[in-house]
Scaffold this motif. Structure first.
Motif, mmCIF file in Angstrom:
data_model
loop_
_atom_site.group_PDB
_atom_site.id
_atom_site.type_symbol
_atom_site.label_atom_id
_atom_site.label_comp_id
_atom_site.label_asym_id
_atom_site.label_seq_id
_atom_site.Cartn_x
_atom_site.Cartn_y
_atom_site.Cartn_z
ATOM 1 N N HIS A 28 21.000 -2.407 -4.190
ATOM 2 C CA HIS A 28 21.100 -1.717 -2.910
ATOM 3 C C HIS A 28 19.869 -0.831 -2.767
ATOM 4 C CE1 HIS A 28 25.164 -3.159 -2.410
ATOM 5 N NE2 HIS A 28 25.371 -2.845 -3.683
ATOM 6 N N ILE A 29 19.030 -1.175 -1.830
ATOM 7 C CA ILE A 29 17.771 -0.480 -1.618
ATOM 8 C C ILE A 29 17.777 0.107 -0.228
ATOM 9 C CG2 ILE A 29 15.265 -0.731 -1.489
ATOM 10 C CD1 ILE A 29 15.546 -3.135 -3.389
ATOM 11 N N GLY A 30 17.507 1.394 -0.156
ATOM 12 C CA GLY A 30 17.426 2.053 1.139
ATOM 13 C C GLY A 30 15.968 2.296 1.498
ATOM 14 N N LEU A 31 15.619 2.055 2.758
ATOM 15 C CA LEU A 31 14.273 2.316 3.236
ATOM 16 C C LEU A 31 14.320 3.481 4.204
ATOM 17 C CD1 LEU A 31 13.074 -1.341 3.939
ATOM 18 C CD2 LEU A 31 12.599 0.079 1.940
ATOM 19 N N PHE A 32 13.448 4.414 4.000
ATOM 20 C CA PHE A 32 13.365 5.566 4.879
ATOM 21 C C PHE A 32 11.996 5.599 5.496
ATOM 22 C CE2 PHE A 32 16.406 6.506 1.544
ATOM 23 C CZ PHE A 32 17.484 6.950 2.279
ATOM 24 N N SER A 33 11.947 5.743 6.797
ATOM 25 C CA SER A 33 10.679 5.711 7.510
ATOM 26 C C SER A 33 10.778 6.575 8.758
ATOM 27 C CB SER A 33 10.354 4.270 7.902
ATOM 28 O OG SER A 33 9.199 4.222 8.704
ATOM 29 N N ASN A 34 9.623 7.065 9.200
ATOM 30 C CA ASN A 34 9.646 7.812 10.449
ATOM 31 C C ASN A 34 9.237 6.863 11.554
ATOM 32 O OD1 ASN A 34 6.990 7.512 9.879
ATOM 33 N ND2 ASN A 34 6.517 9.713 9.804
#
Length: 91
Positions: A85-91
């Motif tokens: 389970h990989i979460g990506l955080f980006s603006n």
């Protein structure tokens, strides 16, 4: 791919010159390096590798034999899960 870091210390009284350390995964030698250590000297060795599938794997790092054979190997069982389970955080 991932890295395996192995810490080695010469806990003997004699210098160790060009000693071979081997990383083995499930019976297959996947890497080897030579290391030279003075008495009480510490080094970290890094192996870069990858695994063909998910599941449990037995890692063994072994130093060639010397007069103190009981401290020449290290092992660990690692588990690579079927799902990551990989979460990506980006603006």
């Amino acid at each position: 791919s991932f890295e395996v870091n192995v810490s080695i210390i010469n806990n003997g009284k004699l210098p160790q010159f060009q000693r071979m350390i081997v990383l083995n995964i499930d019976g297959l030698d996947i890497g080897q390096q030579l290391v030279t250590l003075e008495p009480n000297q510490h080094k970290e060795i890094t192996f870069h590798t990858a695994l063909p599938s998910t599941g449990n794997f037995k890692l063994i790092a072994e130093l060639d034999q010397d007069y103190m054979m009981q401290d020449n190997s290290w092992f660990k069982i690692i588990n690579i899960p079927d799902e990551l389970h990989i979460g990506l955080f980006s603006n």
